[in-house]
Design a protein around this motif. Sequence first.
Motif, PDB file in Angstrom:
ATOM      1  N   THR A  68       0.629  -1.177   0.124  1.00 43.63           N
ATOM      2  CA  THR A  68      -0.131   0.143   0.093  1.00 43.63           C
ATOM      3  C   THR A  68       0.683   1.315  -0.123  1.00 43.63           C
ATOM      4  OG1 THR A  68      -0.168  -0.226   2.260  1.00 43.63           O
ATOM      5  CG2 THR A  68      -2.052  -0.988   1.209  1.00 43.63           C
ATOM      6  N   GLY A  69       2.307   0.990  -0.191  1.00 43.87           N
ATOM      7  CA  GLY A  69       3.324   2.403  -0.320  1.00 43.87           C
ATOM      8  C   GLY A  69       4.421   1.886  -0.829  1.00 43.87           C
ATOM      9  N   PRO A  70       5.317   2.668  -0.913  1.00 42.55           N
ATOM     10  CA  PRO A  70       6.495   2.623  -1.362  1.00 42.55           C
ATOM     11  C   PRO A  70       7.337   1.515  -0.457  1.00 42.55           C
ATOM     12  CG  PRO A  70       6.289   4.748  -1.447  1.00 42.55           C
ATOM     13  CD  PRO A  70       5.086   4.298  -1.016  1.00 42.55           C
ATOM     14  N   VAL A  71       7.997   0.468  -0.841  1.00 43.98           N
ATOM     15  CA  VAL A  71       8.791  -0.097  -0.053  1.00 43.98           C
ATOM     16  C   VAL A  71      10.303  -0.092  -0.446  1.00 43.98           C
ATOM     17  CG1 VAL A  71       9.215  -2.851   0.471  1.00 43.98           C
ATOM     18  CG2 VAL A  71       6.946  -2.011  -0.199  1.00 43.98           C
ATOM     19  N   ASP A  72      11.159   0.304   0.576  1.00 42.86           N
ATOM     20  CA  ASP A  72      12.620   0.094   0.672  1.00 42.86           C
ATOM     21  C   ASP A  72      13.219  -0.935   1.100  1.00 42.86           C
ATOM     22  OD1 ASP A  72      12.266   2.943  -0.236  1.00 42.86           O
ATOM     23  OD2 ASP A  72      12.063   3.552   1.697  1.00 42.86           O
ATOM     24  N   GLY A  73      14.321  -1.015   0.703  1.00 39.07           N
ATOM     25  CA  GLY A  73      15.333  -2.274   1.185  1.00 39.07           C
ATOM     26  C   GLY A  73      14.674  -3.484   0.721  1.00 39.07           C
ATOM     27  N   LEU A  74      14.160  -3.624  -0.583  1.00 39.17           N
ATOM     28  CA  LEU A  74      13.606  -4.824  -1.141  1.00 39.17           C
ATOM     29  C   LEU A  74      14.479  -5.341  -2.473  1.00 39.17           C
ATOM     30  CD1 LEU A  74      11.290  -6.849  -0.468  1.00 39.17           C
ATOM     31  CD2 LEU A  74       9.891  -5.250  -1.846  1.00 39.17           C
ATOM     32  N   SER A  75      14.583  -6.575  -2.541  1.00 37.48           N
ATOM     33  CA  SER A  75      15.266  -7.138  -3.666  1.00 37.48           C
ATOM     34  C   SER A  75      14.198  -6.863  -4.878  1.00 37.48           C
ATOM     35  CB  SER A  75      15.951  -8.460  -3.601  1.00 37.48           C
ATOM     36  OG  SER A  75      15.278  -9.384  -3.251  1.00 37.48           O
ATOM     37  N   ILE A  76      13.189  -6.972  -4.810  1.00 31.14           N
ATOM     38  CA  ILE A  76      12.281  -7.303  -6.000  1.00 31.14           C
ATOM     39  C   ILE A  76      12.425  -6.041  -6.936  1.00 31.14           C
ATOM     40  CG2 ILE A  76       9.861  -7.153  -6.764  1.00 31.14           C
ATOM     41  CD1 ILE A  76       9.240  -8.703  -3.965  1.00 31.14           C
ATOM     42  N   ARG A  77      12.891  -6.274  -8.149  1.00 33.55           N
ATOM     43  CA  ARG A  77      12.916  -5.340  -9.029  1.00 33.55           C
ATOM     44  C   ARG A  77      11.697  -4.564  -9.704  1.00 33.55           C
ATOM     45  NH1 ARG A  77      17.294  -3.325  -7.838  1.00 33.55           N
ATOM     46  NH2 ARG A  77      16.076  -4.040  -6.088  1.00 33.55           N
ATOM     47  N   LEU A 128       4.125  -5.614  -7.037  1.00 33.86           N
ATOM     48  CA  LEU A 128       5.551  -6.163  -6.739  1.00 33.86           C
ATOM     49  C   LEU A 128       5.855  -7.606  -7.315  1.00 33.86           C
ATOM     50  CD1 LEU A 128       5.955  -5.248  -3.146  1.00 33.86           C
ATOM     51  CD2 LEU A 128       6.929  -4.057  -4.824  1.00 33.86           C
ATOM     52  N   ILE A 129       6.780  -7.764  -8.206  1.00 37.80           N
ATOM     53  CA  ILE A 129       6.996  -8.597  -9.218  1.00 37.80           C
ATOM     54  C   ILE A 129       8.484  -9.190  -9.202  1.00 37.80           C
ATOM     55  CG2 ILE A 129       6.434 -10.104 -11.257  1.00 37.80           C
ATOM     56  CD1 ILE A 129       4.472  -7.884 -11.822  1.00 37.80           C
ATOM     57  N   LYS A 130       8.624 -10.501  -8.874  1.00 35.32           N
ATOM     58  CA  LYS A 130      10.316 -10.877  -8.695  1.00 35.32           C
ATOM     59  C   LYS A 130      10.632 -11.095 -10.216  1.00 35.32           C
ATOM     60  CE  LYS A 130      12.085 -13.641  -6.012  1.00 35.32           C
ATOM     61  NZ  LYS A 130      12.319 -14.985  -5.174  1.00 35.32           N
ATOM     62  N   SER A 131      11.851 -10.547 -10.657  1.00 36.61           N
ATOM     63  CA  SER A 131      12.478 -10.622 -12.165  1.00 36.61           C
ATOM     64  C   SER A 131      12.243 -12.050 -12.601  1.00 36.61           C
ATOM     65  CB  SER A 131      13.600 -10.136 -12.336  1.00 36.61           C
ATOM     66  OG  SER A 131      14.524 -10.491 -11.573  1.00 36.61           O
ATOM     67  N   THR A 132      12.428 -13.184 -11.414  1.00 39.75           N
ATOM     68  CA  THR A 132      12.507 -14.575 -11.853  1.00 39.75           C
ATOM     69  C   THR A 132      11.007 -15.157 -12.046  1.00 39.75           C
ATOM     70  OG1 THR A 132      12.533 -15.111  -9.582  1.00 39.75           O
ATOM     71  CG2 THR A 132      14.604 -15.286 -10.580  1.00 39.75           C
ATOM     72  N   GLU A 133      10.052 -14.104 -11.577  1.00 38.36           N
ATOM     73  CA  GLU A 133       8.771 -14.757 -11.910  1.00 38.36           C
ATOM     74  C   GLU A 133       7.989 -14.190 -13.300  1.00 38.36           C
ATOM     75  OE1 GLU A 133       7.808 -17.194 -10.342  1.00 38.36           O
ATOM     76  OE2 GLU A 133       9.307 -17.083  -8.626  1.00 38.36           O
ATOM     77  N   VAL A 134       8.819 -13.482 -14.205  1.00 39.51           N
ATOM     78  CA  VAL A 134       8.451 -12.815 -15.286  1.00 39.51           C
ATOM     79  C   VAL A 134       9.009 -13.918 -16.317  1.00 39.51           C
ATOM     80  CG1 VAL A 134       8.516 -10.982 -16.923  1.00 39.51           C
ATOM     81  CG2 VAL A 134       8.302 -10.519 -14.264  1.00 39.51           C
TER      82      VAL A 134
END
Length: 139
Positions: A68-77, A128-134
């Motif tokens: 519901t807002g920006p997320v910092d410190g996350l590896s999801i590209r 939020l979508i991990k690059s490995t899931e695209v």
Amino acid sequence: MSLSIRNQLPGTVVSVTPGEVMATVKVRLDAGQEITAAVTLEAVRELGLAAGSPVRALVKSTEVSLATGPVDGLSIRNRLPGTVTDVTSGGAMARVKVRIAGAELTSAITRDAVAELGLSEGTEVVALIKSTEVSLSGG
């Protein structure tokens, strides 16, 4: 070919960065946002992926998380801002439709998550979508 994958986003390859076995492929979606896919080098070769190639970014609804807002410190590209347009809840799971620039995403999340995040029509979210899931398909 018909697919059961709900999220099929058209775009154009911006760059391909090869590694030992995998490559990261940056795709500019038709509305201008960028999404990154991590795919095998074999897939890059088989699909003929290079800058300028038309593709579709494919993402299963179960792989789209919502914040519901920006997320910092996350590896999801991949972080795509949008607005909830519909929430349909079942026994344990819910389907949440999110309007992003130029497209719509579907996210399958738990009913509890919908309640805890207070998701309803009009709620601003970040998908939020991990690059490995695209996954990618040609044009």
